[in-house]
Write a protein that holds these residues in place. Sequence first.
Motif, PDB file in Angstrom:
ATOM      1  N   LYS A   1      59.053 -21.220  10.310  1.00  0.00           N
ATOM      2  CA  LYS A   1      58.507 -20.622   9.084  1.00  0.00           C
ATOM      3  C   LYS A   1      57.505 -21.565   8.424  1.00  0.00           C
ATOM      4  CE  LYS A   1      57.987 -18.181   5.289  1.00  0.00           C
ATOM      5  NZ  LYS A   1      56.959 -17.111   5.265  1.00  0.00           N
ATOM      6  N   LEU A   2      57.836 -22.844   8.386  1.00  0.00           N
ATOM      7  CA  LEU A   2      56.919 -23.800   7.750  1.00  0.00           C
ATOM      8  C   LEU A   2      55.580 -23.844   8.495  1.00  0.00           C
ATOM      9  CD1 LEU A   2      56.247 -25.948   5.648  1.00  0.00           C
ATOM     10  CD2 LEU A   2      57.371 -27.655   7.082  1.00  0.00           C
ATOM     11  N   ILE A   3      55.645 -23.871   9.818  1.00  0.00           N
ATOM     12  CA  ILE A   3      54.396 -23.895  10.602  1.00  0.00           C
ATOM     13  C   ILE A   3      53.543 -22.676  10.244  1.00  0.00           C
ATOM     14  CG2 ILE A   3      53.395 -23.772  12.931  1.00  0.00           C
ATOM     15  CD1 ILE A   3      56.021 -25.205  13.912  1.00  0.00           C
ATOM     16  N   ASN A   4      54.176 -21.513  10.204  1.00  0.00           N
ATOM     17  CA  ASN A   4      53.412 -20.295   9.913  1.00  0.00           C
ATOM     18  C   ASN A   4      52.881 -20.263   8.485  1.00  0.00           C
ATOM     19  OD1 ASN A   4      53.310 -18.595  12.355  1.00  0.00           O
ATOM     20  ND2 ASN A   4      55.529 -18.806  12.263  1.00  0.00           N
ATOM     21  N   SER A   5      53.659 -20.813   7.561  1.00  0.00           N
ATOM     22  CA  SER A   5      53.186 -20.831   6.175  1.00  0.00           C
ATOM     23  C   SER A   5      52.018 -21.805   5.997  1.00  0.00           C
ATOM     24  CB  SER A   5      54.335 -21.198   5.225  1.00  0.00           C
ATOM     25  OG  SER A   5      55.318 -20.196   5.267  1.00  0.00           O
ATOM     26  N   VAL A   6      52.097 -22.934   6.667  1.00  0.00           N
ATOM     27  CA  VAL A   6      51.002 -23.897   6.607  1.00  0.00           C
ATOM     28  C   VAL A   6      49.753 -23.279   7.240  1.00  0.00           C
ATOM     29  CG1 VAL A   6      50.176 -26.149   7.431  1.00  0.00           C
ATOM     30  CG2 VAL A   6      52.521 -25.902   6.558  1.00  0.00           C
ATOM     31  N   SER A   7      49.969 -22.624   8.367  1.00  0.00           N
ATOM     32  CA  SER A   7      48.864 -21.961   9.060  1.00  0.00           C
ATOM     33  C   SER A   7      48.149 -20.990   8.131  1.00  0.00           C
ATOM     34  CB  SER A   7      49.439 -21.237  10.296  1.00  0.00           C
ATOM     35  OG  SER A   7      48.535 -20.300  10.794  1.00  0.00           O
ATOM     36  N   ASP A   8      48.953 -20.240   7.398  1.00  0.00           N
ATOM     37  CA  ASP A   8      48.419 -19.257   6.472  1.00  0.00           C
ATOM     38  C   ASP A   8      47.507 -19.881   5.420  1.00  0.00           C
ATOM     39  OD1 ASP A   8      48.735 -16.556   6.570  1.00  0.00           O
ATOM     40  OD2 ASP A   8      49.918 -16.517   4.696  1.00  0.00           O
TER      41      ASP A   8
END
Length: 857
Positions: free
Chosen positions: A650-657
Amino acid sequence: IDTMIPLQSREIWKKHGVKKFEDADEFQSKFIQHVETTLARSLYNCDDLAAYQATSQSVRDNLVIDWNKSQQRQTARDSKRVYYLSLEFLMGRALDNALINSQDGTEEPGVQKRERIKGAIDQLGFKLEDVLEQEPDAALGNGGLGRLAACFIDSMATGDYPAWGYGLRYQYGIFAQKIIEGYQVETPDYWLNFTNPWEIERSEIQVPINFYGYVDRSGSESGDSTLSASKWIGGERVIAVPYDMPIPGFKTENVNNLRMWSARPTTEFDFAKFNSGDYKNSVEQQQRAESITAVLYPNDNFQEGKELRLKQQYFWCAASLHDIVRRFKKSKHSWEEFPNQVAIQLNDTHPTLAIVELQRILVDLEHLDWHKAWDIVTKTFAYTNHTVMQEALEKWPVGLFGHLLPRHLEIIYDINWFFLKFVESKFPRDVDLLSKVSIIEEASQERQIRMAFLAIVGSHKVNGVAELHSELIKTTIFQDFVKIYGPSKFTNVTNGITPRRWLKQANPKLAKLIGDTINDPQDDFLLNMSKLTELAKYAEDADFQTKWNDVKQFNKLRLADLIEKLYEGEDVINRDHIRNTLFDIQVKRIHEYKRQQMNIFGCIYRYLSIKKLLSEGVPINEVEKKYPRRVSIFGGKSAPGYYMAKLIIKLINSVSDVVNHDEEINNILKVVFIPDYNVSKAETIIPASDLSEHISTAGTEASGTSNMKFVMNGGLIIGTVDGANVEITREVGEDNIFLFGNLAENVDELRYQHQYHPKPLPEELEQVLQVVESGTFDGDFKPLVDSIRHHGDYYLVSDDFKSYVQTQSLVDDVYHKNKKEWLKKSILSVANVGFFSSDRCIQEYADEIWNVEPLNN
Ligand code: H53
């Protein structure tokens, strides 16, 4: 019954003997025949899927012909066979691999078999690339351990070893990963949706497997001794049916077998249920049988202790041993000869029950004396350990185990009794030692069977999978066993990967460039990887560097296409700048010990540093000089029940966003999470890397194998001094790898310091954690932050973060300021990667552990 055809009829058989297709024309004829008969379709009704199936059926026909010959030859020679028992075989796709492996060296120079089939398919109106895309991955594994087994059977077939793999034919492989609002969601992988052309069902073979019940010693001659033949009366019975997958070797006609068991109900009739009119219930009970091989347990490096899993393990071990023993008995050797005819390799402790099952067969069914039987057993088995992590080491509660397998529990007690007696005789009165090495652990609330200890006691060799790991097991988890048996029982076989799939198939452009450069148009280097050293002399050749770089750019574009497809058209990777964008990749199972969290913290740190310069008024082109273009690519699955790993995703995807939509930074940093990482995606991802990350806490990653795949494809590594990174450094040279971080020998002390003398976090990490805590990125990441701040930072992120960040900026410097130097490192790495071919591993296993020879034609 005699199933042989009488002599006078054999001429007819020979006259009609089936032939392999040899050229494009014969292939097309087969293809059309399969479209019209096997698939019952026609040229008016043939899509890519049908083309895939007809192609596969045609290629399979060829394989089966060679497979039959190979098996007959193996039987006729009556030489020692190897059986590789693995609960996981992460095969990926079969078709392209079969096409590549059909290359036999007889082709006219420059026209490989695969290319001819490609042309033939083109003429039929299809594109080979699209046809290949139709095949679902055979994803019957979790990660490294399962993919290792797949590479090994490729190398065993290629090396002409008489070897079989034994596994389970799960109906559902590893789940497909969807990302919904940044979170992992698991969906079932029903991979057998269409008929699988690569398997041959053998329903004529049916092996009954028992569970539960009780031990009946009433008829036994020696009263109530558990050591002599006893009768186990099973309480539930299921049938094991094998499905065979032909495994073609490269440049050999040898085709080995991978036998996968599937569970079926018995056709036995339950009179009690029938008489009571309980028809529905008796059908339901039957249906339960199938559940045994329904689904692969989706944990990597973690044991869950569920009864169904133990059932799977026994079902598979019992069926495989039944098969092995039946084959042995046909050869009419005496039992003493068994270890000269059979070598069984245990891939981790999952098949340890095979040890107990063989002892049971020999004592209870064949009426051998206990000690004679045990001597045979220990000479037959060898065990590979793949981890030192406590949570991955299998233990089974005695109660659960004894309920399912009452006779096996008795046998384990007896094995333990003799083992402890032996220890006692060597180390008299060392009670402490006895309890430390006992197969039965008494310390915990309920007694547990320690499967690794049972595997050691029942084997003649134990190996680790990289030098550092093999040393670690001797000094930590198995140190007492080294004291008991001496060091020679423990050995190392460093892992490897098959260059057919991971170089030729995944990276055809690079394979071609290599072949052209070292004047090897028939790809002999794929068998003899030491030939790659000839590349070294071109390492600084400007012309060659350009070609080398062009291949990399091509592969990066190919990956950009895949990412665009997965992001449904969103143009994540700016193709205009692809040549000066560093592709930084970490793809593997998500696990705290593999430290994807450190990587994403590193991305955040980079992002914050860029933002800071911008806020100070530094123009973006100046910022770019300090933080040159980079795409950080992640991929991997988390176990469904692993909370922290899911939070990392989730953190990876949120940072990506946040990062990818921040226009101010002008695309100089991107963060990408590739959903549903699997073998076929790996074949596109790995060749595109400039840099890949292998950054586990020192001492936790037993070997790692993707590190080898990246190097074989000309990617450089940023890594810790862990697992096979150590030997990669030795082979490619210290100058060609970016190592950082604490050493395994210091880990215990560092953990102790965190517990008892916690220090403030390094400022780089403190900055990152504060931003994460501030809510900049969507989600609640408190548990991730707390594990570092308050719970002892078990994986030592805070200890390695600073040197990680510094090493990353060293990477930037070389990549962007000295491209020639970078390319030189890349070329030299490939030149020296030969050691990591799985062909080398298999030869070591054959020579040092199995004592088997290749069967030459
Ligand atoms: O096995 C790989 C190693 C890797 C190790 C992995 C592994 C699993 O995938 C599953 C269970 C287990 O105990 C170990 O983590 O380091 O490269 C093949 O040896």
